[in-house]
Design a protein around this motif. Sequence first.
Motif, PDB file in Angstrom:
ATOM      1  N   MET A 152       0.847  -1.176   0.000  1.00  0.00           N
ATOM      2  CA  MET A 152       0.000   0.000   0.000  1.00  0.00           C
ATOM      3  C   MET A 152       0.894   1.241   0.000  1.00  0.00           C
ATOM      4  SD  MET A 152      -3.083   1.131   2.508  1.00  0.00           S
ATOM      5  CE  MET A 152      -2.168   1.757   3.883  1.00  0.00           C
ATOM      6  N   ILE A 153       0.485   2.242  -0.752  1.00  0.00           N
ATOM      7  CA  ILE A 153       1.231   3.497  -0.849  1.00  0.00           C
ATOM      8  C   ILE A 153       0.271   4.648  -0.557  1.00  0.00           C
ATOM      9  CG2 ILE A 153       2.488   5.053  -2.398  1.00  0.00           C
ATOM     10  CD1 ILE A 153       3.214   2.564  -4.049  1.00  0.00           C
ATOM     11  N   ASN A 154       0.689   5.547   0.322  1.00  0.00           N
ATOM     12  CA  ASN A 154      -0.094   6.758   0.544  1.00  0.00           C
ATOM     13  C   ASN A 154       0.459   7.828  -0.389  1.00  0.00           C
ATOM     14  OD1 ASN A 154      -0.824   9.422   1.599  1.00  0.00           O
ATOM     15  ND2 ASN A 154      -1.760   8.251   3.265  1.00  0.00           N
ATOM     16  N   LEU A 155      -0.347   8.280  -1.331  1.00  0.00           N
ATOM     17  CA  LEU A 155       0.120   9.230  -2.341  1.00  0.00           C
ATOM     18  C   LEU A 155       0.396  10.616  -1.776  1.00  0.00           C
ATOM     19  CD1 LEU A 155      -2.160   8.208  -5.328  1.00  0.00           C
ATOM     20  CD2 LEU A 155       0.172   7.463  -4.802  1.00  0.00           C
ATOM     21  N   PHE A 156      -0.136  10.931  -0.602  1.00  0.00           N
ATOM     22  CA  PHE A 156       0.090  12.245  -0.008  1.00  0.00           C
ATOM     23  C   PHE A 156       1.307  12.258   0.913  1.00  0.00           C
ATOM     24  CE2 PHE A 156      -4.429  12.242  -1.066  1.00  0.00           C
ATOM     25  CZ  PHE A 156      -4.452  13.336  -1.912  1.00  0.00           C
ATOM     26  N   ARG A 157       1.643  11.117   1.485  1.00  0.00           N
ATOM     27  CA  ARG A 157       2.865  10.994   2.296  1.00  0.00           C
ATOM     28  C   ARG A 157       3.813  10.118   1.475  1.00  0.00           C
ATOM     29  NH1 ARG A 157      -1.182  10.135   5.990  1.00  0.00           N
ATOM     30  NH2 ARG A 157      -0.732   7.926   6.171  1.00  0.00           N
ATOM     31  N   ASN A 158       4.512  10.752   0.526  1.00  0.00           N
ATOM     32  CA  ASN A 158       5.220  10.000  -0.506  1.00  0.00           C
ATOM     33  C   ASN A 158       6.732  10.169  -0.469  1.00  0.00           C
ATOM     34  OD1 ASN A 158       5.718  12.538  -1.857  1.00  0.00           O
ATOM     35  ND2 ASN A 158       3.595  12.469  -2.523  1.00  0.00           N
ATOM     36  N   SER A 193       9.561  15.857 -10.997  1.00  0.00           N
ATOM     37  CA  SER A 193      10.028  14.550 -10.551  1.00  0.00           C
ATOM     38  C   SER A 193       8.957  13.513 -10.821  1.00  0.00           C
ATOM     39  CB  SER A 193      10.332  14.576  -9.051  1.00  0.00           C
ATOM     40  OG  SER A 193      11.317  15.542  -8.753  1.00  0.00           O
ATOM     41  N   ALA A 194       9.399  12.264 -11.002  1.00  0.00           N
ATOM     42  CA  ALA A 194       8.486  11.156 -11.263  1.00  0.00           C
ATOM     43  C   ALA A 194       8.814   9.995 -10.341  1.00  0.00           C
ATOM     44  CB  ALA A 194       8.603  10.704 -12.715  1.00  0.00           C
ATOM     45  N   ALA A 195       7.762   9.328  -9.865  1.00  0.00           N
ATOM     46  CA  ALA A 195       7.920   8.126  -9.054  1.00  0.00           C
ATOM     47  C   ALA A 195       7.030   7.039  -9.653  1.00  0.00           C
ATOM     48  CB  ALA A 195       7.537   8.389  -7.602  1.00  0.00           C
ATOM     49  N   LEU A 196       7.651   5.966 -10.094  1.00  0.00           N
ATOM     50  CA  LEU A 196       6.909   4.848 -10.663  1.00  0.00           C
ATOM     51  C   LEU A 196       6.201   4.097  -9.544  1.00  0.00           C
ATOM     52  CD1 LEU A 196       6.258   3.053 -13.112  1.00  0.00           C
ATOM     53  CD2 LEU A 196       8.345   1.766 -12.568  1.00  0.00           C
ATOM     54  N   LEU A 197       4.896   3.940  -9.684  1.00  0.00           N
ATOM     55  CA  LEU A 197       4.118   3.186  -8.702  1.00  0.00           C
ATOM     56  C   LEU A 197       3.930   1.741  -9.139  1.00  0.00           C
ATOM     57  CD1 LEU A 197       1.366   5.861  -7.994  1.00  0.00           C
ATOM     58  CD2 LEU A 197       3.476   5.444  -6.708  1.00  0.00           C
ATOM     59  N   ASN A 198       3.684   1.553 -10.449  1.00  0.00           N
ATOM     60  CA  ASN A 198       3.437   0.215 -10.966  1.00  0.00           C
ATOM     61  C   ASN A 198       3.634   0.214 -12.483  1.00  0.00           C
ATOM     62  OD1 ASN A 198       2.522  -2.539 -10.571  1.00  0.00           O
ATOM     63  ND2 ASN A 198       0.680  -1.944 -11.666  1.00  0.00           N
ATOM     64  N   GLY A 209       1.492  24.996 -10.988  1.00  0.00           N
ATOM     65  CA  GLY A 209       1.021  26.323 -10.603  1.00  0.00           C
ATOM     66  C   GLY A 209       1.951  26.970  -9.590  1.00  0.00           C
ATOM     67  N   SER A 210       1.490  28.040  -8.973  1.00  0.00           N
ATOM     68  CA  SER A 210       2.342  28.801  -8.039  1.00  0.00           C
ATOM     69  C   SER A 210       2.744  27.982  -6.812  1.00  0.00           C
ATOM     70  CB  SER A 210       1.649  30.091  -7.625  1.00  0.00           C
ATOM     71  OG  SER A 210       0.426  29.803  -6.978  1.00  0.00           O
ATOM     72  N   ASN A 211       2.009  26.909  -6.506  1.00  0.00           N
ATOM     73  CA  ASN A 211       2.375  26.013  -5.405  1.00  0.00           C
ATOM     74  C   ASN A 211       2.815  24.649  -5.907  1.00  0.00           C
ATOM     75  OD1 ASN A 211       1.804  27.819  -3.237  1.00  0.00           O
ATOM     76  ND2 ASN A 211      -0.368  27.474  -3.605  1.00  0.00           N
ATOM     77  N   GLY A 212       3.097  24.552  -7.208  1.00  0.00           N
ATOM     78  CA  GLY A 212       3.484  23.270  -7.791  1.00  0.00           C
ATOM     79  C   GLY A 212       2.267  22.406  -8.060  1.00  0.00           C
ATOM     80  N   ALA A 213       2.509  21.122  -8.282  1.00  0.00           N
ATOM     81  CA  ALA A 213       1.420  20.179  -8.550  1.00  0.00           C
ATOM     82  C   ALA A 213       1.874  18.763  -8.233  1.00  0.00           C
ATOM     83  CB  ALA A 213       0.986  20.260 -10.013  1.00  0.00           C
ATOM     84  N   LEU A 214       0.917  17.947  -7.815  1.00  0.00           N
ATOM     85  CA  LEU A 214       1.120  16.517  -7.618  1.00  0.00           C
ATOM     86  C   LEU A 214       0.005  15.833  -8.403  1.00  0.00           C
ATOM     87  CD1 LEU A 214       2.690  14.268  -6.064  1.00  0.00           C
ATOM     88  CD2 LEU A 214       0.897  14.434  -4.313  1.00  0.00           C
ATOM     89  N   VAL A 215       0.401  14.978  -9.376  1.00  0.00           N
ATOM     90  CA  VAL A 215      -0.573  14.411 -10.302  1.00  0.00           C
ATOM     91  C   VAL A 215      -0.313  12.914 -10.474  1.00  0.00           C
ATOM     92  CG1 VAL A 215      -1.563  14.567 -12.629  1.00  0.00           C
ATOM     93  CG2 VAL A 215      -0.643  16.620 -11.530  1.00  0.00           C
ATOM     94  N   LEU A 216      -1.389  12.130 -10.410  1.00  0.00           N
ATOM     95  CA  LEU A 216      -1.324  10.700 -10.661  1.00  0.00           C
ATOM     96  C   LEU A 216      -1.691  10.447 -12.118  1.00  0.00           C
ATOM     97  CD1 LEU A 216      -1.137   7.714  -9.768  1.00  0.00           C
ATOM     98  CD2 LEU A 216      -3.567   7.880  -9.145  1.00  0.00           C
ATOM     99  N   PHE A 217      -0.799   9.761 -12.856  1.00  0.00           N
ATOM    100  CA  PHE A 217      -1.031   9.406 -14.255  1.00  0.00           C
ATOM    101  C   PHE A 217      -1.178   7.900 -14.377  1.00  0.00           C
ATOM    102  CE2 PHE A 217       0.839  13.551 -14.761  1.00  0.00           C
ATOM    103  CZ  PHE A 217       0.244  14.063 -15.902  1.00  0.00           C
ATOM    104  N   ASN A 218      -2.184   7.482 -15.134  1.00  0.00           N
ATOM    105  CA  ASN A 218      -2.388   6.078 -15.487  1.00  0.00           C
ATOM    106  C   ASN A 218      -2.285   6.005 -17.003  1.00  0.00           C
ATOM    107  OD1 ASN A 218      -4.685   6.793 -13.222  1.00  0.00           O
ATOM    108  ND2 ASN A 218      -3.388   5.077 -12.692  1.00  0.00           N
ATOM    109  N   LEU A 219      -1.336   5.214 -17.498  1.00  0.00           N
ATOM    110  CA  LEU A 219      -1.107   5.107 -18.933  1.00  0.00           C
ATOM    111  C   LEU A 219      -1.375   3.689 -19.398  1.00  0.00           C
ATOM    112  CD1 LEU A 219       1.389   6.984 -17.585  1.00  0.00           C
ATOM    113  CD2 LEU A 219       1.732   7.380 -19.988  1.00  0.00           C
TER     114      LEU A 219
END
Length: 151
Positions: free
Chosen positions: A1-7, A28-33, A107-117
């Motif tokens: 299990m991974i918590n995407l907010f505490r990463n 930055s990128a972090a591979l989840l799966n 944006g002005s505070n950056g961004a955290l985005v989950l991508f599914n490809l």
Amino acid sequence: MINLFRNEDLNWKRFQGGSDFDYPIDYSAALLNANEDGHVDILYRWEPDCYCHFHRHTAEVSSIVLEGELHVIDIDLTSGEEIGTKIRHAGDYAHKEPGDVHMEKGGSNGALVLFNLYAPQGVLAESLNKNGNVIGQATLDQLLRSSQEKP
């Protein structure tokens, strides 16, 4: 299990621009799966007011903004002109078919985005130069190899 907010414990790979670019690149990128069938989950983090590299998706992509704002700048490859900007906020979901040419910016505070490809042919994206020429590819094989490496 991974918590995407505490990463903090994820294996983040940072990308920054050099003198070849006339815009600030810092993400930055972090591979989840990553599965051999072409399904890939990646968490991306943009620094405030910074871009990723100019690119084209060659895979089907869904994304969810988890934190901050993601500015998506669509580019017409024929003219090289910006044809529109969409600002996605925390909670926004988007789905795109392959072929989408754009840049993304935090944006002005950056961004955290989950991508599914989904890339059944194995090519996720192509990096482009300012003239729209392919200068690199991100592939499923690269991700599978890197996921086996120890941080």
